[in-house]
Design a protein around this motif. Structure first.
Motif, short mmCIF file in Angstrom:
data_model
loop_
_atom_site.label_atom_id
_atom_site.label_comp_id
_atom_site.label_asym_id
_atom_site.label_seq_id
_atom_site.Cartn_x
_atom_site.Cartn_y
_atom_site.Cartn_z
N PHE A 116 -1.30 -2.74 50.96
CA PHE A 116 -0.14 -2.51 51.06
C PHE A 116 0.13 -3.64 51.34
N ASP A 117 1.62 -3.70 50.32
CA ASP A 117 2.58 -4.62 50.06
C ASP A 117 2.94 -4.99 51.63
N THR A 118 4.09 -4.13 51.62
CA THR A 118 4.68 -3.98 52.64
C THR A 118 4.26 -2.50 53.84
N ARG A 119 4.09 -2.57 55.22
CA ARG A 119 3.55 -2.19 56.00
C ARG A 119 4.58 -1.65 57.47
N LEU A 120 5.33 -0.32 57.76
CA LEU A 120 6.26 -0.32 58.52
C LEU A 120 5.85 0.71 60.02
N ILE A 121 5.88 0.45 60.45
CA ILE A 121 5.84 1.27 61.91
C ILE A 121 6.95 2.50 62.47
N ALA A 122 7.04 3.25 62.72
CA ALA A 122 7.31 3.82 63.82
C ALA A 122 7.22 4.35 65.01
N GLU A 123 7.82 4.10 66.23
CA GLU A 123 8.13 3.97 67.21
C GLU A 123 8.60 4.65 67.87
N GLY A 124 8.62 6.17 68.01
CA GLY A 124 9.26 7.56 68.55
C GLY A 124 9.11 7.86 69.65
N ASP A 125 10.45 8.54 69.93
CA ASP A 125 10.54 9.16 71.54
C ASP A 125 10.44 10.27 71.77
N LYS A 126 10.12 11.25 71.24
CA LYS A 126 10.04 12.16 71.89
C LYS A 126 11.42 13.54 72.83
N ASP A 127 11.60 12.17 73.73
CA ASP A 127 12.27 13.50 74.75
C ASP A 127 13.66 12.71 74.08
N ASN A 128 13.54 11.19 73.87
CA ASN A 128 14.84 10.98 73.77
C ASN A 128 15.83 11.07 72.66
N LEU A 129 14.70 11.60 71.43
CA LEU A 129 14.73 12.21 70.15
C LEU A 129 15.36 10.45 70.05
N THR A 130 14.41 9.85 69.77
CA THR A 130 15.17 8.31 69.10
C THR A 130 13.50 8.12 68.86
N THR A 131 13.94 6.52 67.67
CA THR A 131 12.41 6.22 66.86
C THR A 131 12.64 4.33 66.74
N VAL A 132 11.74 3.33 67.02
CA VAL A 132 12.31 2.64 65.75
C VAL A 132 11.36 2.04 64.77
N LEU A 133 12.05 1.92 63.83
CA LEU A 133 11.50 1.15 62.21
C LEU A 133 11.61 0.05 62.73
N LYS A 134 9.95 -0.49 62.47
CA LYS A 134 9.56 -2.23 62.02
C LYS A 134 9.06 -2.43 61.40
#
Length: 397
Positions: free
Chosen positions: A247-265
């Motif tokens: 892959f030319d780009t790799r992105l990772i999502a780190e979510g928090d189901k309880d707080n309905l938030t996520t971080v995309l890196k």
């Protein structure tokens, strides 16, 4: 060759007489056939177009990208958000991807290998409603609602041909035989259902990667693939290393189901600065048809870089790793290695022993203590391992 024979050859080639040959004619250079492959000269290389962003800082045009994360990390919602943003981008209307420029909007194909009804009836329409997209502009995302075997050449030929015909019928193309530029982006969701063979097979991986490159080349589009993390190693996607490195780009999502938030890196860009991290709040959207869905909203209050503290033996092991990196760390070239120094597991184990990570001199007890500490650090995302090498994730340096 004798002079007489050469003259006769030139006459046969079309020169009128010996006098003309003597004064004006030179041997004609043979005309080469058309080369089956295009080889670039140095000037051709320099004349190649510079890479341009499909979404600024996120995905480049005509490249392959991977978006991966654990279950409930909201990665599919992020993929839909990216896809719909590209399809509806409008400078005058102020529509971007959360403030990031989309130079040229374009149609998007969403391949939903699972949960296609929810994508079609809730997630995409809900995104349109949440962003106030006019009805006459809700056409630029199309859907293929079934599994697809991207490791099968015929299946990929059928996909490319079907896309070409569909865009011709929609009035987006004048030539139903030409698949180029019909879509700016194709999203494959989810990776595990996009092949016939096992995702751990080298043969499957090579066929899949070859066909993804074919799609990008013939359709002149980018491809974004959504994938789960591995069972044992949740710091990378569950797939053969040939997939991972392609892959030319790799992105990772780190979510928090309880707080309905996520971080995309941005975990890695091959040919650009590997920076980029965005926090999102997942807003619930009540649709006019009574259904609900989630839509990502960028939120500065969402903690981006989480502090993952450790204590006890994992803390001792982490200190030992830092010292081992100082003494023995080296950079290893390869798609599965980082730009930072790495050490071997044996070098790390030796340093852990010097730090007295366990009071026992029993080799089995030492091995178990080391493995438990290593697992704890991996689960918190503080270290990563590939093959026999290990390194600290840069956020924790």
């Amino acid at each position: 060759m004798k002079a007489k024979d050469q003259i006769e050859q030139w006459v046969d080639a079309g020169c009128p007489d010996e006098l003309t040959i003597a004064k004006d004619c030179t041997p004609r250079k043979p005309i080469a056939p058309q080369a089956p492959l295009r080889i670039l000269s140095y000037r051709d290389m320099l004349a190649m177009p510079d890479p341009s962003w499909l979404v600024e800082g996120l995905i480049q045009e005509r490249t392959s990208a991977l978006l991966y994360g654990k279950s409930n990390s909201f990665k599919s919602f992020l993929a839909i958000d990216i896809a719909c943003s590209i399809a509806t981008a409008d400078d005058q209307a102020g529509r971007y991807w959360h403030g990031h420029d989309i130079p040229i909007e374009g149609d998007v194909l969403y391949v939903a290998t699972e949960g296609s009804r929810g994508v079609a009836k809730q997630r995409i329409p809900g995104w349109y409603e949440a962003h106030g997209i006019p009805e006459d502009e809700q056409y630029a995302v199309s859907l293929y609602p079934e599994e697809i075997a991207l490791d099968d050449d015929k299946a990929v030929t059928d996909l490319i041909r079907s896309c070409s015909i569909f865009n011709f019928e929609q009035g987006n193309s004048d030539d139903w035989l030409d698949p180029a530029f019909g879509y700016k982006l194709i999203v494959i969701d989810i990776f595990g259902a996009s092949m016939m063979g096992p995702e751990t097979s080298d043969e499957t991986a090579r066929a899949w990667v070859r066909n993804i490159n074919r799609i990008m080349r013939e359709m002149k589009c980018a491809v974004l693939t959504v994938a789960h993390t591995g069972w044992a190693d949740q710091t990378r996607a569950r797939m053969h290393t040939h997939f991972w490195g392609s892959f030319d780009t790799r992105l990772i999502a780190e979510g928090d189901k309880d707080n309905l938030t996520t971080v995309l890196k941005v975990e890695r860009h091959k040919d650009a600065d590997s920076a980029g991290e965005w926090g999102f709040r997942m807003d619930k959207v009540e649709m006019q048809n009574g259904l609900t869905t989630l839509v990502p909203r960028m939120c500065d209050e969402v903690q981006k870089t989480k502090k993952r503290r450790v204590s006890g033996r994992p803390a001792i092991a982490l200190q030992a790793l830092s010292e081992a990196l100082i003494d023995h760390g080296k950079r290893v070239a390869g798609p599965n290695f980082p730009s930072c120094p790495v050490v071997t597991l044996d070098q790390w184990k030796t340093m852990c022993k010097r730090h007295g990570m366990t009071d026992s001199n029993n080799p089995d007890s030492e091995r178990k203590a080391f493995n438990r500490a290593k697992e704890a650090l991996q689960n918190k995302g503080i270290i990563k391992q590939f093959d026999n090498h290990v390194w600290k994730v840069p956020d924790h340096e």
